[in-house]
Design an enzyme around this catalytic site. Sequence first.
Site, mmCIF file in Angstrom:
data_model
loop_
_atom_site.group_PDB
_atom_site.id
_atom_site.type_symbol
_atom_site.label_atom_id
_atom_site.label_comp_id
_atom_site.label_asym_id
_atom_site.label_seq_id
_atom_site.Cartn_x
_atom_site.Cartn_y
_atom_site.Cartn_z
ATOM 1 N N TYR A 272 0.733 -1.749 5.434
ATOM 2 C CA TYR A 272 0.872 -1.557 3.984
ATOM 3 C C TYR A 272 -0.489 -1.453 3.313
ATOM 4 O O TYR A 272 -1.354 -2.314 3.503
ATOM 5 C CB TYR A 272 1.677 -2.723 3.403
ATOM 6 C CG TYR A 272 1.632 -2.784 1.897
ATOM 7 C CD1 TYR A 272 2.207 -1.781 1.128
ATOM 8 C CD2 TYR A 272 1.000 -3.832 1.242
ATOM 9 C CE1 TYR A 272 2.152 -1.821 -0.259
ATOM 10 C CE2 TYR A 272 0.947 -3.894 -0.142
ATOM 11 C CZ TYR A 272 1.514 -2.883 -0.891
ATOM 12 O OH TYR A 272 1.442 -2.923 -2.253
ATOM 13 N N TRP B 154 11.994 1.796 -2.728
ATOM 14 C CA TRP B 154 12.945 1.082 -3.570
ATOM 15 C C TRP B 154 12.812 1.616 -4.985
ATOM 16 O O TRP B 154 11.845 2.307 -5.286
ATOM 17 C CB TRP B 154 12.752 -0.435 -3.514
ATOM 18 C CG TRP B 154 11.605 -1.002 -4.301
ATOM 19 C CD1 TRP B 154 11.641 -1.542 -5.551
ATOM 20 C CD2 TRP B 154 10.244 -1.100 -3.867
ATOM 21 N NE1 TRP B 154 10.384 -1.967 -5.930
ATOM 22 C CE2 TRP B 154 9.513 -1.711 -4.916
ATOM 23 C CE3 TRP B 154 9.557 -0.727 -2.697
ATOM 24 C CZ2 TRP B 154 8.143 -1.961 -4.816
ATOM 25 C CZ3 TRP B 154 8.193 -0.975 -2.605
ATOM 26 C CH2 TRP B 154 7.509 -1.572 -3.657
ATOM 27 N N THR C 129 0.953 0.375 -3.512
ATOM 28 C CA THR C 129 2.243 0.845 -4.017
ATOM 29 C C THR C 129 2.062 1.790 -5.198
ATOM 30 O O THR C 129 1.309 1.483 -6.126
ATOM 31 C CB THR C 129 3.123 -0.352 -4.446
ATOM 32 O OG1 THR C 129 3.308 -1.215 -3.330
ATOM 33 C CG2 THR C 129 4.479 0.103 -4.954
ATOM 34 N N ASP D 29 5.778 -5.197 -6.397
ATOM 35 C CA ASP D 29 5.285 -6.382 -5.695
ATOM 36 C C ASP D 29 4.236 -5.914 -4.702
ATOM 37 O O ASP D 29 4.533 -5.657 -3.544
ATOM 38 C CB ASP D 29 6.430 -7.102 -4.977
ATOM 39 C CG ASP D 29 5.949 -8.378 -4.297
ATOM 40 O OD1 ASP D 29 4.761 -8.704 -4.406
ATOM 41 O OD2 ASP D 29 6.776 -9.045 -3.658
ATOM 42 N N ASP E 299 5.554 2.914 -1.173
ATOM 43 C CA ASP E 299 4.384 2.289 -0.582
ATOM 44 C C ASP E 299 3.527 3.361 0.086
ATOM 45 O O ASP E 299 4.038 4.343 0.615
ATOM 46 C CB ASP E 299 4.798 1.261 0.480
ATOM 47 C CG ASP E 299 5.325 -0.031 -0.131
ATOM 48 O OD1 ASP E 299 5.020 -0.303 -1.310
ATOM 49 O OD2 ASP E 299 6.021 -0.782 0.574
ATOM 50 N N TRP F 225 8.097 -1.501 2.772
ATOM 51 C CA TRP F 225 8.768 -0.223 3.026
ATOM 52 C C TRP F 225 7.939 0.690 3.906
ATOM 53 O O TRP F 225 8.404 1.766 4.290
ATOM 54 C CB TRP F 225 9.140 0.448 1.696
ATOM 55 C CG TRP F 225 10.259 -0.275 1.013
ATOM 56 C CD1 TRP F 225 10.185 -1.470 0.354
ATOM 57 C CD2 TRP F 225 11.633 0.104 0.965
ATOM 58 N NE1 TRP F 225 11.424 -1.850 -0.090
ATOM 59 C CE2 TRP F 225 12.331 -0.896 0.260
ATOM 60 C CE3 TRP F 225 12.342 1.204 1.442
ATOM 61 C CZ2 TRP F 225 13.701 -0.834 0.025
ATOM 62 C CZ3 TRP F 225 13.707 1.275 1.208
ATOM 63 C CH2 TRP F 225 14.371 0.253 0.504
#
Lengths: 169, 169, 409, 409
Positions: free
Chosen positions: B157, B96, B160, B71, B115, B147
């Site tokens: 952020y 994750w 990812t 995501d 991330d 994260w």
Amino acid sequence: MNWFDKISAHAAADLAGKTSRRSLLASLGGVIAGGALLPLLPVDRTFAQEAAEKTPMDSKTCDYWAYCSVDGWLCTCCGGTTSQCPPGSVAAPIAWTGTCLNPSDGKSYVVAYHDCCGAIPCKRCYCNTNEGDTARYQPQRANSVSWCGNGGAPASYHCTTSRVLAIAE
Amino acid sequence: MNWFDKISAHAAADLAGKTSRRSLLASLGGVIAGGALLPLLPVDRTFAQEAAEKTPMDSKTCDYWAYCSVDGWLCTCCGGTTSQCPPGSVAAPIAWTGTCLNPSDGKSYVVAYHDCCGAIPCKRCYCNTNEGDTARYQPQRANSVSWCGNGGAPASYHCTTSRVLAIAE
Amino acid sequence: MSFFGSERSSPAATVAMRRGLGLVLVASMGAGVAASSAQTIDPASLPEPLGVLVLPDKPAGAHWVWFCSFVDYGHGTLVDADSGVVLGTLELGYQGILPQLSRSGDAIYNVGMYFSRGFHGERTDVVEIFDPKTLAKQGEIEIAPKSMRGLPSTNLTTLTDDDRFLLQSFFTPALTFGVVDLALREYVGEIETAGCAHVMAAGSRRFFSLCGDGSLLTVDLDNSGTEKARQRHRGFFDAEGDPLHGTGARSGDVWYFASVRGVMHAVDTSGGQIRFLEPWNFGESDEAGVWVPAAPSQHLAVHTASGRIFVLMGAVPDLEPKPGGYDFHRGLGSEVWVFDEQSHERVDRFKLERGYAAAIAVSQDRAPLLYVTAYKFADIYDARTGVRSRELSDNKELSGTQIMILPVP
Amino acid sequence: MSFFGSERSSPAATVAMRRGLGLVLVASMGAGVAASSAQTIDPASLPEPLGVLVLPDKPAGAHWVWFCSFVDYGHGTLVDADSGVVLGTLELGYQGILPQLSRSGDAIYNVGMYFSRGFHGERTDVVEIFDPKTLAKQGEIEIAPKSMRGLPSTNLTTLTDDDRFLLQSFFTPALTFGVVDLALREYVGEIETAGCAHVMAAGSRRFFSLCGDGSLLTVDLDNSGTEKARQRHRGFFDAEGDPLHGTGARSGDVWYFASVRGVMHAVDTSGGQIRFLEPWNFGESDEAGVWVPAAPSQHLAVHTASGRIFVLMGAVPDLEPKPGGYDFHRGLGSEVWVFDEQSHERVDRFKLERGYAAAIAVSQDRAPLLYVTAYKFADIYDARTGVRSRELSDNKELSGTQIMILPVP
């Protein structure tokens, strides 16, 4: 057809027809200063207005008579008025000026464009008209520079008012 | 027809045909997390891919096999790789995880989604797949939370990665 | 939580990314990869090391270019223009403009404006120093909180020709320049101007600026960055009748500036002198209208080796003023006109594929590329033929509104 | 420079904006103004005073609502939903979510995350306090730099029912809550959970949270905001088979949560007790597919006076897991289903005009409005009939990506 295609098509049509090329360029050019406003209502509206009538008395449109030298977001779309900053922002005490013709009385007025500062970028109702806009070495009429940060106002730019000062002599 | 109209039209077609409604919803829904990505290439690509073939070996597309529970923005579009952060960012040491099927060998792999943090939002190649994504009260597989900020990484952020850890038992 | 993957990014991992892992078929750099080939994974290569990429040396002949996105918090995107691959990004701060690349290649500088709370709170202006390989921040130098913001221009910040000093435009609304000593990493102070804006380097200890009366101001610095001398050179341009756009382009010791109506002014700064070259008219009218420089931000570029000047041009209906003054000077462009520096002849006229553009730049190699931005897009053309070779678009290679371009030397 | 207009914004000017100036025909608030009427200017009214607007008291029956825009630096837009007029905006910080409105109406709180240098530099998390009339910042309270960010939810922050304490979700990735004493303007500290997330107020000194084992955790605070007691209430939901979306909606003392497969769970927190109400299935299949809650962010709302529950619903092909697990739970919605709190019957089914939506909310008055966001748009419906009354769009009334909604009581 997405909006970029539309722009290209319009640009082509304008080039061919020589009609309102100026307003196309001014509107698109100004987008840069406002930046990241895409998809662009001002552009769409400019196009719409080329076909439709001008709205010199509607202060939420770029056609509003006192907005003849604006480069930014209209405070009327951000919770302010033509001369009042939106809640939570700070009016820059120092402004650039323009001279705009009011079609209602046929008189020209001196307009002070005070930026409202210290709040998030408003990013609504972007307008870029440039009547009388000057280069930065003549800053008193330069609309392409941020006036936030001057005269004690915070430096982040929120929106622009168009405050009528006087009848132009 | 602008892209919103396209979405609506596609949504209507999907509702009628029941085809790929899932991927439509997942793609659109995910836009929220990435936010402000409009106009949305991922959406366009999702649409294109419904007609075209999937690209499970192209790591710059959402179809890439190891991206089954992403995501966010793909680091492969931001100057990084599937397992390496782009220059100037910092890899979040804690991630994750998901379990993704590699069609090349028919095996499932455990993937850690690290991330990359501390740099501007990359805002390229947004993907939102959600296989096995959990709520935040089960955070170890929750992809909807940032994260960055964990384990000493900066909190902003950037993008990812999808780092293959092991064959899933 | 212990069941999470928690391998830290380590120097070893950073190095490991250079190993040829069977898995990492799809590398981010270099040319195309067979995207649809099968991907077999060597279990011994797992877990993949986690790391952060470092930029390679720019290969000979490669075309790297920064596209810079404006408004809110700006950023630059470093793109390999030959492959279209994104190499990295750099944050530029509130209404950030362009990074400054040192000639030595050992540092990237950015004059950033920041607030302690997003868009509110305390303001801090800093010169940030980034490593050109890691793009990691190495430090910063706080300067006076006076940096000019608004519509970007390439000539609001410059390095002196020896990279020793950085000069930054200030606006309060008094027009001044801040001086930063990059060797000592110190803010030196402020140099007043009497109504001059834009800052152009003209040597290791000299810069010049354009003034509201049509003159050119030179300022000489001493080795500490303090003003040593200044001189006003009158009559460079007609500030009332046909003012210059502030964004100029340099070719060796000569700086070019275009007037709003299409007259090219040039100044030769060689030998510590200031010599105005003969202005020449390059505007033209045809069935599309009157062609003038399209100067929303970056309309001028020079390919020095070939002596070619590139001007972004747009057609306007006429040059007549509106009730409040003329307004034709800030539009977008639709063509790039190419002139010869010596003969002033127009040698080419490129019609841009997209029909509109905001900024142009040219690489300085022997196979030069012409870079063109159009907000959500950037296009790459062969600068010799005007043929477009590549399109870059928002959310794919780019993000934001692209309005400034900086080719990497 | 002296020739610039330099009238300072003064309290007098701020008041002056309330005067009826002949010029300011087009006021920003209230309903339509004859936009094309002529505008004559009384010279005696010039120069117009410069000032900053202050919000009026919300008129009886008016519908004011905050639409909140996500990602990067977020912000809220306060809109008069009856007229479509923007009343003001509020910055919410990095990945900001929603402001918190005090019941007394005397303060707006925002838990903001900020960096000293845009998106890099030192992180600071603060509870910011804004004046609800001026939207000016009154102060801030620094908290531990642990605020949860990512996809927003209405239940990541809450005020206790007496506005005394603010509770903020932390994620490090340990799940904890920060407690802020708003009366003393002090950060109290952190409350550990054993794997529970989302924070819902259940009284003046109690909140609860949803836990990874399907239980519900209540925490009682003392008058200093320190944990006094906690209790785990097991068996609220099936965390493995049909977990709850973390975003719930409150009706008096009852909180509702929808499961991913469409089972409504409710907990009655009245009288200091925790009583699980009987879950009921509200999903359905039809020719469009299987209808499940469409829960990218804010899918649930209750109109308390009428006992109506509104659920944003989307159709998915099936509920089968993919190789990595199910993935049907985060899609957009296309309809709003309306249920009766008592009978659990579906009493209405509104097909949304735009065909997709991300978030819904309902006003609490007797003529309730249903607010719906769809990223670049927000739509206003009559909550009783499902008829759309107004559309708001990006760059006109809104800016950014709208994904959270907060009606002003």
